[in-house]
Design a protein around this motif. Structure first.
Motif, mmCIF file in Angstrom:
data_model
loop_
_atom_site.group_PDB
_atom_site.id
_atom_site.type_symbol
_atom_site.label_atom_id
_atom_site.label_comp_id
_atom_site.label_asym_id
_atom_site.label_seq_id
_atom_site.Cartn_x
_atom_site.Cartn_y
_atom_site.Cartn_z
ATOM 1 N N ARG A 184 0.843 -1.195 0.000
ATOM 2 C CA ARG A 184 0.000 0.000 0.000
ATOM 3 C C ARG A 184 0.882 1.250 0.000
ATOM 4 O O ARG A 184 1.983 1.244 0.578
ATOM 5 C CB ARG A 184 -0.914 0.006 1.235
ATOM 6 C CG ARG A 184 -1.815 -1.249 1.336
ATOM 7 C CD ARG A 184 -2.930 -1.210 0.333
ATOM 8 N NE ARG A 184 -3.692 -2.439 0.249
ATOM 9 C CZ ARG A 184 -4.642 -2.821 1.094
ATOM 10 N NH1 ARG A 184 -4.918 -2.085 2.158
ATOM 11 N NH2 ARG A 184 -5.305 -3.930 0.906
ATOM 12 N N PRO A 185 0.424 2.348 -0.618
ATOM 13 C CA PRO A 185 1.276 3.548 -0.740
ATOM 14 C C PRO A 185 1.468 4.320 0.564
ATOM 15 O O PRO A 185 2.408 5.083 0.690
ATOM 16 C CB PRO A 185 0.533 4.398 -1.770
ATOM 17 C CG PRO A 185 -0.879 3.922 -1.726
ATOM 18 C CD PRO A 185 -0.819 2.471 -1.405
ATOM 19 N N ILE A 186 0.561 4.146 1.524
ATOM 20 C CA ILE A 186 0.692 4.852 2.806
ATOM 21 C C ILE A 186 0.785 3.811 3.913
ATOM 22 O O ILE A 186 -0.081 2.934 4.039
ATOM 23 C CB ILE A 186 -0.508 5.782 3.070
ATOM 24 C CG1 ILE A 186 -0.664 6.798 1.939
ATOM 25 C CG2 ILE A 186 -0.352 6.506 4.410
ATOM 26 C CD1 ILE A 186 -1.920 7.654 2.047
ATOM 27 N N LEU A 187 1.830 3.910 4.716
ATOM 28 C CA LEU A 187 2.066 2.963 5.796
ATOM 29 C C LEU A 187 1.759 3.638 7.129
ATOM 30 O O LEU A 187 2.262 4.722 7.420
ATOM 31 C CB LEU A 187 3.521 2.494 5.755
ATOM 32 C CG LEU A 187 3.953 1.413 6.744
ATOM 33 C CD1 LEU A 187 3.174 0.127 6.499
ATOM 34 C CD2 LEU A 187 5.461 1.171 6.629
ATOM 35 N N LEU A 188 0.906 2.990 7.938
ATOM 36 C CA LEU A 188 0.565 3.495 9.270
ATOM 37 C C LEU A 188 1.168 2.544 10.295
ATOM 38 O O LEU A 188 0.784 1.371 10.370
ATOM 39 C CB LEU A 188 -0.956 3.566 9.451
ATOM 40 C CG LEU A 188 -1.738 4.400 8.439
ATOM 41 C CD1 LEU A 188 -3.230 4.341 8.739
ATOM 42 C CD2 LEU A 188 -1.258 5.854 8.444
ATOM 43 N N LEU A 189 2.110 3.041 11.082
ATOM 44 C CA LEU A 189 2.797 2.218 12.070
ATOM 45 C C LEU A 189 2.489 2.735 13.474
ATOM 46 O O LEU A 189 2.832 3.874 13.805
ATOM 47 C CB LEU A 189 4.317 2.242 11.842
ATOM 48 C CG LEU A 189 4.823 1.715 10.491
ATOM 49 C CD1 LEU A 189 6.328 1.918 10.390
ATOM 50 C CD2 LEU A 189 4.468 0.254 10.322
ATOM 51 N N ASP A 190 1.839 1.886 14.252
ATOM 52 C CA ASP A 190 1.563 2.259 15.643
ATOM 53 C C ASP A 190 2.663 1.639 16.507
ATOM 54 O O ASP A 190 2.450 0.658 17.212
ATOM 55 C CB ASP A 190 0.181 1.747 16.055
ATOM 56 C CG ASP A 190 -0.234 2.267 17.428
ATOM 57 O OD1 ASP A 190 0.608 2.900 18.104
ATOM 58 O OD2 ASP A 190 -1.387 2.037 17.830
ATOM 59 N N GLU A 191 3.864 2.243 16.400
ATOM 60 C CA GLU A 191 5.068 1.743 17.091
ATOM 61 C C GLU A 191 5.168 0.225 16.929
ATOM 62 O O GLU A 191 5.071 -0.566 17.865
ATOM 63 C CB GLU A 191 5.040 2.116 18.574
ATOM 64 C CG GLU A 191 6.367 1.931 19.287
ATOM 65 C CD GLU A 191 7.523 2.681 18.623
ATOM 66 O OE1 GLU A 191 8.148 2.123 17.704
ATOM 67 O OE2 GLU A 191 7.789 3.823 19.008
ATOM 68 N N ALA A 192 5.339 -0.181 15.677
ATOM 69 C CA ALA A 192 5.238 -1.596 15.310
ATOM 70 C C ALA A 192 6.368 -2.454 15.839
ATOM 71 O O ALA A 192 6.313 -3.679 15.723
ATOM 72 C CB ALA A 192 5.173 -1.715 13.790
ATOM 73 N N THR A 193 7.401 -1.866 16.398
ATOM 74 C CA THR A 193 8.510 -2.673 16.918
ATOM 75 C C THR A 193 8.505 -2.752 18.435
ATOM 76 O O THR A 193 9.454 -3.255 19.034
ATOM 77 C CB THR A 193 9.860 -2.083 16.457
ATOM 78 O OG1 THR A 193 9.983 -0.735 16.955
ATOM 79 C CG2 THR A 193 9.959 -2.067 14.947
ATOM 80 N N SER A 194 7.435 -2.278 19.069
ATOM 81 C CA SER A 194 7.445 -2.157 20.534
ATOM 82 C C SER A 194 7.517 -3.503 21.243
ATOM 83 O O SER A 194 7.977 -3.577 22.378
ATOM 84 C CB SER A 194 6.198 -1.398 20.997
ATOM 85 O OG SER A 194 5.027 -2.110 20.636
ATOM 86 N N ALA A 195 7.028 -4.597 20.583
ATOM 87 C CA ALA A 195 7.009 -5.891 21.261
ATOM 88 C C ALA A 195 8.232 -6.740 20.959
ATOM 89 O O ALA A 195 8.297 -7.890 21.355
ATOM 90 C CB ALA A 195 5.739 -6.659 20.861
ATOM 91 N N LEU A 196 9.210 -6.176 20.258
ATOM 92 C CA LEU A 196 10.371 -6.967 19.836
ATOM 93 C C LEU A 196 11.534 -6.804 20.801
ATOM 94 O O LEU A 196 11.721 -5.750 21.409
ATOM 95 C CB LEU A 196 10.799 -6.541 18.433
ATOM 96 C CG LEU A 196 9.725 -6.617 17.337
ATOM 97 C CD1 LEU A 196 10.315 -6.162 16.012
ATOM 98 C CD2 LEU A 196 9.172 -8.019 17.206
ATOM 99 N N ASP A 197 12.328 -7.869 20.906
ATOM 100 C CA ASP A 197 13.563 -7.753 21.677
ATOM 101 C C ASP A 197 14.572 -6.955 20.852
ATOM 102 O O ASP A 197 14.346 -6.642 19.681
ATOM 103 C CB ASP A 197 14.115 -9.141 22.032
ATOM 104 C CG ASP A 197 14.321 -10.015 20.809
ATOM 105 O OD1 ASP A 197 14.997 -9.567 19.863
ATOM 106 O OD2 ASP A 197 13.779 -11.143 20.781
ATOM 107 N N ALA A 198 15.702 -6.629 21.475
ATOM 108 C CA ALA A 198 16.670 -5.727 20.830
ATOM 109 C C ALA A 198 17.169 -6.278 19.501
ATOM 110 O O ALA A 198 17.270 -5.557 18.507
ATOM 111 C CB ALA A 198 17.842 -5.475 21.780
ATOM 112 N N SER A 199 17.446 -7.592 19.464
ATOM 113 C CA SER A 199 17.964 -8.191 18.241
ATOM 114 C C SER A 199 16.914 -8.185 17.133
ATOM 115 O O SER A 199 17.193 -7.782 15.992
ATOM 116 C CB SER A 199 18.418 -9.628 18.530
ATOM 117 O OG SER A 199 18.836 -10.253 17.339
#
Length: 586
Positions: free
Chosen positions: A504-519
């Motif tokens: 899609r041409p517009i990406l909406l990210l609601d802090e999409a990396t918040s549940a990931l570990d550092a690696s």
């Protein structure tokens, strides 16, 4: 309580589903007529046997009559099989069609509707009420029609046998109609109330079991049990009233109809003694009177079921009458997802002009205006409740704005068909949604026709391929309800792969990396950075690392844009943003 829908309206609605299967209906009605006729003819056979065989002591005639009766029984039984099979099939088919229509309608209603209603209650209506209609159409209606035909046929043959005695029977008919009319309305009313309370129980069960960890973490089991017991008691209280009036209806009809039969039988016996009718006529008349009485008793029972079905129909019709809060009228025939070729690169992809939005009279977004150019990465920061997630909901028209204007590629966003508008956006939320289906189906959610190679490529870009390959059936592994078989980080990478594949041409990210570990975060951020090179991106930011890479930062406070600019500009000039950064650094 006045019923919202008349019986005629409900019958017309059910008939609109039956009309699609007219040959099955005709077959069922034909079999119904044949089976009813065979049982009614038995009365005339009994009369003939009594007068010509039994009284005249003609053994040959009795033997002949036996074979005729057995033939009639076989024909009637075959017709009963056909009637039962077709009516039950119609009940299943109509119930399935109603469920399809109801689901097709529910899936179009806006999120605002589901914010007001309990999903568990809606599921109860969807399952329990349609199952009840299946039983009524398949069995109840069949019994009612058969009993009605038997009652009318018995009355006609009673009149043919003895008109005088039949007139005595007609005297009792008005007395039977009175309890059916008065008590039937009570049964319908309490049936609807009872089903509403059962649906409420469905909502509690759905909520408690889906959130079982929270219930158990706070030792809420005993209180949940007590609350559920109170709801069950409320159901039983209403059900008791429904059962009372239904039992009263059946008993009233039975006492009136059976009393009438015995009184008429007494009068018939007097008539035989006087010689005005024969023994065979009396036996045939009593046979038909018993058939008529049994038919009335059956009808009185079915009326209770039909009134219960009327309550279920009302609840389904209420759902079907719900309309979406979103008006889906398109004035753009061929939307350009990447903007019109006549637009310059400086034309904003997204433009908000003084928009306002209130929910339940609480103003959430107020006079919000900003622009996002093609290819920009815009971060949105602010305290909890500032309206960040609501802004995403408004862009995708999950809710309608109360004032102002939102433009997408220079066009008013409400000028697009809703489906066309949402083709502009790929959403990755902070709490990713995983469906109880395979990994492949979850990633290819936006387009089920994509190739397996494309699915794997999207998973690789989201750094999800490694853990997917380790699952028991790799991409064909069913992930369970709400993705219960995955960790939070794995769910988020599946959601990111879904967004990558959607293109899609517009990406909406609601802090999409918040549940990931550092690696994992480092790997996924690389994938997202690559994805953002070809998209316009809005990011709800909770981490400093996210905003530092943004082209522009918008600061929201109580639904208003209080500042916008680069990281350094905002840090030097805006207290809210400076507090955000300092908290991150500390």
């Amino acid at each position: 309580m006045k019923n919202k829908y008349s019986s005629a309206h409900i019958v017309k609605w059910l008939f609109s589903h039956l009309i699609h299967y007219k040959w099955q209906v005709i077959g069922a009605l034909g079999a119904l007529g044949i089976s009813s006729l065979t049982w009614l003819l038995l009365g005339q056979g009994i009369r003939y046997v009594v007068d010509q065989g039994f009284v005249a002591q003609n053994q040959a005639l009795l033997t002949q009559a036996l074979w005729v009766v057995l033939s009639v029984i076989v024909i009637g039984s075959i017709a009963t099989y056909v009637r039962f099979y077709l009516m039950v099939w119609l009940g299943e088919r109509v119930s399935a069609d109603i469920r399809k229509s109801l689901f097709n309608h529910l899936i179009t209603l806006s999120p605002g509707f589901y914010a007001r209603e309990r999903t568990g209650e809606i599921i109860s209506r969807f399952t329990a009420d349609t199952t009840l209609l299946q039983s009524i159409v398949g069995t109840g209606v069949s019994m009612a029609l058969r009993s009605t035909v038997m009652f009318v046929g018995a009355l006609v043959l009673m009149a043919f046998t003895s008109l005088k005695l039949t007139l005595f029977v007609f005297v009792s008919v008005p007395f039977i109609l009175v309890p059916i009319r008065l008590l039937g309305a009570k049964v319908r009313n309490y049936s609807k109330q009872s089903q509403d309370k059962v649906a409420d129980i469905g909502g509690i069960v759905d909520e408690s079991l889906h959130e079982i960890q929270t219930v158990q973490a706070f030792n809420h089991e005993s209180r949940s049990t007590l609350n559920f017991a109170d709801k069950i008691d409320a159901v039983m209280s209403t059900a008791s009233k429904r059962i009372h009036y239904r039992a009263l209806l059946i008993a009233s009809v039975m006492v009136i109809s059976l009393s009438a039969i015995f009184i008429v039988g007494y009068l018939g016996t007097i008539a035989v003694i006087e010689g005005s009718i024969t023994e065979g006529q009396l036996v045939a008349f009593v046979f038909y009177a018993v058939l008529a009485g049994g038919a009335i008793a059956t009808i009185s029972e079915v009326i209770g079921e039909l009134q219960k079905a009327a309550g279920a129909s009302e609840r389904i019709l209420d759902l079907m009458a719900q309309t979406s809060d979103i008006s889906d009228t398109s004035v753009i025939t061929k939307p350009q997802l990447n903007g019109s070729k006549t637009l310059s690169d400086n034309t904003p992809v997204i433009e908000l002009n003084d928009i306002q939005f209130a929910y339940d009279d609480a103003l959430i977004i107020k006079d919000l205006s900003f622009k996002v150019r093609r290819g920009e990465k815009v971060a949105i920061v602010g305290h909890s409740g500032a309206g960040k997630s609501t802004l995403f909901d408004l862009l995708m028209r999950f809710y309608e704005i109360n004032a102002g204007k939102i433009l997408i590629n220079g066009q008013a966003h409400n000028a697009f068909a809703v489906s066309d508008l949402r083709k502009h956006f790929a959403l990755v939320s902070q709490y990713p949604v995983i469906f109880a289906s395979s990994v492949r189906e979850n990633i290819a959610f936006a387009d089920a026709n994509v190739s397996h190679k494309d699915v794997e490529h999207a998973a690789q870009l989201a750094h999800a391929d490694a853990f997917i390959q380790a699952l028991p059936k790799a991409y064909e592994t069913n992930l369970g309800e709400r993705g219960v078989k995955l960790s939070g980080g794995q769910k988020q990478r599946i959601a990111i792969a879904r967004a990558i594949l959607a293109k899609r041409p517009i990406l909406l990210l609601d802090e999409a990396t918040s549940a990931l570990d550092a690696s994992s975060e480092r790997l996924v951020k690389q994938a997202i950075d690559g994805l953002m090179q070809s998209t316009t991106t809005l990011i709800i930011a909770h981490r400093l690392s996210t905003v530092l890479n943004a082209d522009k930062i918008i600061v929201l406070e109580k639904g208003q844009c209080i500042a916008s600019g680069t990281h350094q500009q905002l840090y030097d000039n805006n207290d809210v943003y400076r507090e955000f950064v300092d908290l991150q650094l500390s």
